[in-house]
Motif scaffolding. Structure first.
Motif, PDB file in Angstrom:
ATOM      1  N   THR A 299     -53.075 -20.773 -11.184  1.00  0.00           N
ATOM      2  CA  THR A 299     -54.036 -21.662 -10.532  1.00  0.00           C
ATOM      3  C   THR A 299     -54.696 -20.978  -9.344  1.00  0.00           C
ATOM      4  OG1 THR A 299     -52.695 -23.585 -11.171  1.00  0.00           O
ATOM      5  CG2 THR A 299     -54.345 -23.918  -9.454  1.00  0.00           C
ATOM      6  N   ILE A 300     -53.906 -20.288  -8.537  1.00  0.00           N
ATOM      7  CA  ILE A 300     -54.461 -19.581  -7.374  1.00  0.00           C
ATOM      8  C   ILE A 300     -55.455 -18.515  -7.818  1.00  0.00           C
ATOM      9  CG2 ILE A 300     -53.887 -17.962  -5.520  1.00  0.00           C
ATOM     10  CD1 ILE A 300     -51.353 -19.555  -5.042  1.00  0.00           C
TER      11      ILE A 300
ATOM     12  N   VAL B 197     -59.355 -18.521  -6.688  1.00  0.00           N
ATOM     13  CA  VAL B 197     -59.936 -17.359  -6.001  1.00  0.00           C
ATOM     14  C   VAL B 197     -61.123 -16.819  -6.797  1.00  0.00           C
ATOM     15  CG1 VAL B 197     -59.512 -14.952  -5.346  1.00  0.00           C
ATOM     16  CG2 VAL B 197     -57.826 -16.709  -4.796  1.00  0.00           C
ATOM     17  N   ALA B 198     -60.955 -16.724  -8.115  1.00  0.00           N
ATOM     18  CA  ALA B 198     -62.050 -16.248  -8.966  1.00  0.00           C
ATOM     19  C   ALA B 198     -63.259 -17.171  -8.851  1.00  0.00           C
ATOM     20  CB  ALA B 198     -61.585 -16.165 -10.418  1.00  0.00           C
TER      21      ALA B 198
ATOM     22  N   GLY C 234     -38.520 -22.276 -16.732  1.00  0.00           N
ATOM     23  CA  GLY C 234     -37.265 -21.770 -16.188  1.00  0.00           C
ATOM     24  C   GLY C 234     -37.453 -20.895 -14.967  1.00  0.00           C
ATOM     25  N   PRO C 235     -36.951 -19.654 -15.021  1.00  0.00           N
ATOM     26  CA  PRO C 235     -37.064 -18.759 -13.864  1.00  0.00           C
ATOM     27  C   PRO C 235     -38.502 -18.337 -13.560  1.00  0.00           C
ATOM     28  CG  PRO C 235     -36.221 -17.574 -15.773  1.00  0.00           C
ATOM     29  CD  PRO C 235     -36.235 -19.024 -16.138  1.00  0.00           C
ATOM     30  N   ASN C 236     -39.409 -18.614 -14.481  1.00  0.00           N
ATOM     31  CA  ASN C 236     -40.820 -18.261 -14.281  1.00  0.00           C
ATOM     32  C   ASN C 236     -41.647 -19.481 -13.885  1.00  0.00           C
ATOM     33  OD1 ASN C 236     -40.562 -15.430 -15.253  1.00  0.00           O
ATOM     34  ND2 ASN C 236     -40.035 -16.449 -17.170  1.00  0.00           N
ATOM     35  N   ALA C 237     -41.033 -20.390 -13.163  1.00  0.00           N
ATOM     36  CA  ALA C 237     -41.697 -21.646 -12.806  1.00  0.00           C
ATOM     37  C   ALA C 237     -42.888 -21.441 -11.878  1.00  0.00           C
ATOM     38  CB  ALA C 237     -40.691 -22.593 -12.155  1.00  0.00           C
ATOM     39  N   ASP C 238     -42.959 -20.290 -11.211  1.00  0.00           N
ATOM     40  CA  ASP C 238     -44.076 -20.033 -10.296  1.00  0.00           C
ATOM     41  C   ASP C 238     -45.358 -19.648 -11.032  1.00  0.00           C
ATOM     42  OD1 ASP C 238     -42.485 -20.559  -8.140  1.00  0.00           O
ATOM     43  OD2 ASP C 238     -42.094 -18.456  -7.652  1.00  0.00           O
ATOM     44  N   LEU C 239     -45.259 -19.316 -12.293  1.00  0.00           N
ATOM     45  CA  LEU C 239     -46.427 -18.799 -13.015  1.00  0.00           C
ATOM     46  C   LEU C 239     -47.614 -19.763 -13.057  1.00  0.00           C
ATOM     47  CD1 LEU C 239     -44.903 -16.776 -15.962  1.00  0.00           C
ATOM     48  CD2 LEU C 239     -46.255 -15.925 -14.069  1.00  0.00           C
TER      49      LEU C 239
ATOM     50  N   GLY D  65     -59.965 -23.666 -17.101  1.00  0.00           N
ATOM     51  CA  GLY D  65     -58.625 -23.130 -16.875  1.00  0.00           C
ATOM     52  C   GLY D  65     -57.798 -24.033 -15.988  1.00  0.00           C
ATOM     53  N   VAL D  66     -58.383 -24.453 -14.863  1.00  0.00           N
ATOM     54  CA  VAL D  66     -57.668 -25.347 -13.944  1.00  0.00           C
ATOM     55  C   VAL D  66     -57.419 -26.704 -14.601  1.00  0.00           C
ATOM     56  CG1 VAL D  66     -57.810 -26.569 -11.747  1.00  0.00           C
ATOM     57  CG2 VAL D  66     -58.563 -24.189 -11.892  1.00  0.00           C
ATOM     58  N   LEU D  67     -58.439 -27.235 -15.279  1.00  0.00           N
ATOM     59  CA  LEU D  67     -58.299 -28.542 -15.924  1.00  0.00           C
ATOM     60  C   LEU D  67     -57.220 -28.516 -17.007  1.00  0.00           C
ATOM     61  CD1 LEU D  67     -59.463 -31.406 -15.995  1.00  0.00           C
ATOM     62  CD2 LEU D  67     -61.092 -30.628 -17.727  1.00  0.00           C
TER      63      LEU D  67
END
Length: 210
Positions: free
Chosen positions: A70-71, A75-76, A60-65, A182-184
């Motif tokens: 991922t970013i 970066v890590a 919903g409103p947290n679709a950017d999470l 994590g990414v996978l």
């Protein structure tokens, strides 16, 4: 009396030590953990395919999470690769800086996992079934990484190079494994796709430019 030699397929132990054994044990643990995590991921994929309307979590409103997570992971991963390079070249000052930045990135990732756990808990039993176990395991991995980083920081402050030489290779294996899985996992559980991530990044860059 003739000497009996071990067959060629028997591993030779000459030259191995605590560091080699530690790395070997670390990778055995990671392989075991992979099968454990894969069980939850496979269940997630199967249940969402079987009943997508019921088992798909809407942010919903947290679709950017997912994209932000991922970013943070990317970066890590970059910081950890730089840290590994500096450690190999004995540039300990730069290695320490990269490890501090990596610690901040992994800590941010752990915070994201905690937030996802709480958010998933609020979604109900269907979300618990498909996502909560995965987020918990990813959180556990990130906490292990933070523990390793604290140990590395302790040995670095004590200038205990011998201990660092034993700990860092195994720890970096866990760090990079955490980033990769994590990414996978984000991709396999349909939290984000490569196309969606690229589109999200493009949109945010355009917003910054304007």
């Amino acid at each position: 009396m003739s000497a009996h030699h071990a067959p060629d397929w028997v591993p030779h132990r000459e030259g191995t030590g605590i560091k080699d054994n530690g790395i070997f044990a670390t990778w055995l643990s990671l392989i075991s953990f992979t099968f454990f995590l894969a069980t939850f991921v496979a269940a997630n994929v199967y249940l969402r395919g079987w009943a997508p309307d019921k088992f798909t979590v809407d942010f919903g409103p947290n679709a950017d999470l997912p994209a932000i997570t991922t970013i943070i992971l990317l970066v890590a991963g970059l910081l950890l690769l730089l840290a590994a390079s500096f450690f190999r070249s004995k540039a300990m000052g730069k290695f320490n800086i990269m490890m501090v930045l990596s610690t901040l990135a992994i800590t941010a990732y752990a915070v994201m996992q905690i937030w996802l756990l709480f958010y998933t808990h609020e979604q109900g039993e269907h979300a618990w079934t498909t996502h909560m176990g995965i987020y918990f395991l990813q959180l556990a991995l990130s906490l292990v990484c933070i523990g390793f980083m604290m140990a590395i920081g302790k040995y670095y402050s004590e200038r205990n190079i011998k201990a660092l030489n034993r700990l860092v290779p195994a720890a970096l294996s866990v760090f990079l494994y955490t980033v990769a899985t994590g990414v996978l996992t984000l991709v396999l559980t349909d939290m984000i796709s490569v196309g969606e991530f690229a589109e999200w990044c493009g949109t945010r860059i355009m917003e910054l430019v304007q």
